[in-house]
Design a protein around this motif. Sequence first.
Motif, PDB file in Angstrom:
ATOM      1  N   ASN A 143       0.869  -1.269   0.000  1.00  0.00           N
ATOM      2  CA  ASN A 143      -0.035  -0.124   0.091  1.00  0.00           C
ATOM      3  C   ASN A 143       0.939   1.315   0.090  1.00  0.00           C
ATOM      4  O   ASN A 143       1.636   1.520   0.974  1.00  0.00           O
ATOM      5  N   TYR A 169      -6.163  -5.557  -3.412  1.00  0.00           N
ATOM      6  CA  TYR A 169      -5.908  -4.646  -4.720  1.00  0.00           C
ATOM      7  C   TYR A 169      -6.297  -5.140  -5.929  1.00  0.00           C
ATOM      8  O   TYR A 169      -6.943  -4.873  -6.948  1.00  0.00           O
ATOM      9  N   GLU A 177      -5.808   4.141  -9.899  1.00  0.00           N
ATOM     10  CA  GLU A 177      -5.022   3.212  -9.134  1.00  0.00           C
ATOM     11  C   GLU A 177      -4.967   4.101  -7.601  1.00  0.00           C
ATOM     12  O   GLU A 177      -4.897   3.370  -6.705  1.00  0.00           O
ATOM     13  N   ARG A 203      -8.293   3.506  -5.675  1.00  0.00           N
ATOM     14  CA  ARG A 203      -8.409   1.957  -5.063  1.00  0.00           C
ATOM     15  C   ARG A 203      -7.721   1.888  -4.067  1.00  0.00           C
ATOM     16  O   ARG A 203      -8.027   1.223  -3.081  1.00  0.00           O
ATOM     17  N   TRP A 204      -6.219   2.469  -3.930  1.00  0.00           N
ATOM     18  CA  TRP A 204      -5.512   2.302  -2.544  1.00  0.00           C
ATOM     19  C   TRP A 204      -6.100   3.146  -1.506  1.00  0.00           C
ATOM     20  O   TRP A 204      -6.158   2.616  -0.459  1.00  0.00           O
TER      21      TRP A 204
END
Length: 350
Positions: free
Chosen positions: A260, A316, A335, A338-339
Amino acid sequence: MRPRHTNHFILAALAALMLAACGPITNLPEGPTPIPTLVPVTELAGITEPTQEPSFAILSYPASPPSASEGQRIYEASCADCHGEDGTGAVPAARNFKDLDYVRGESPANLYAVVTEGRGTMPSYSSLLSSDQRWDAVFYIWQLSTTAEFLEIGKSVYDDNCAACHGADGSGELLGSADFTDLRQMDELAPRDLYLAVTQGRGSMPAWQSRLSQDERWAVIDYLRTFSYEPSLEGGQGGGAPVPGPTVQAAAECDPEQANPFAWNDQAAIQAGSETYAAQCAACHGEDGSGGLPNTPDFTSSEVATALREAPGESYCTLTVGVGGMPAFGPTLSEEARWQLLTFLGSLSP
């Protein structure tokens, strides 16, 4: 000769009477109905506001009739978790596709726009399903509001009363009759539009209000819709090949070993992730993350939170390419988003 002051007095009295006539009338009995207040011309009246969100979806028509059988597989993989296997709705605010008042007022084009653009917490499927797949899903959804028995009644009514003009295959036997096989002609017509035409007649077509019962008219409308799509469900429940999932390239680009990029206590990331969660995930996973639907994980449990923090790359990848009934969010969320979402989920356990 009249004195000048007398003339002035008369003129003043007349002016007073004229001013009094221009003022409001008082001491009149109250009328039975109040006079409505008109909307000033500088303000917009409520009736000018649109009754529904405008749609900007670009319609792309399939080369062959949409398939309810293909739509069934797509629905089971991507829609049933929220709308229920029978279409009656499994989560709050999910549309009930067996609600005849709703379905009979919606055209295929409107349903296609909803699937394409998304509505409320429902995501857009423009990047998750091809245009043909969206049409397949639309007609399976529409078919949830009718039954095989009702379609059989409609076929009998059509064969006896309509086929002579519209053709046995619905393509239009006589000049000027509608071609029910052309999706471009039928996609903007809701069942209520067709019901009105059948009931009152149109052009050279007679009115059928006194010849067919209401149920017979609705049944024939359900049946004639089948000319523009393939209604059979050959595979039955759960039959057929699996729905195409994420591309091999998308799966290959997802590294389950990645870490992460945000600290688990990064408040800015947590806040951004919470907004994404509320918009995209809460309908299925619950507002508090404890799991709104069967088989959804409880993100408030320490066990799930530990697994997420120890192997964030796996979560993820699941979020990116989808799993089971959960769609892939790689095409719709960046991206970073999503994190941030995963960072928020990691904060839900005490």
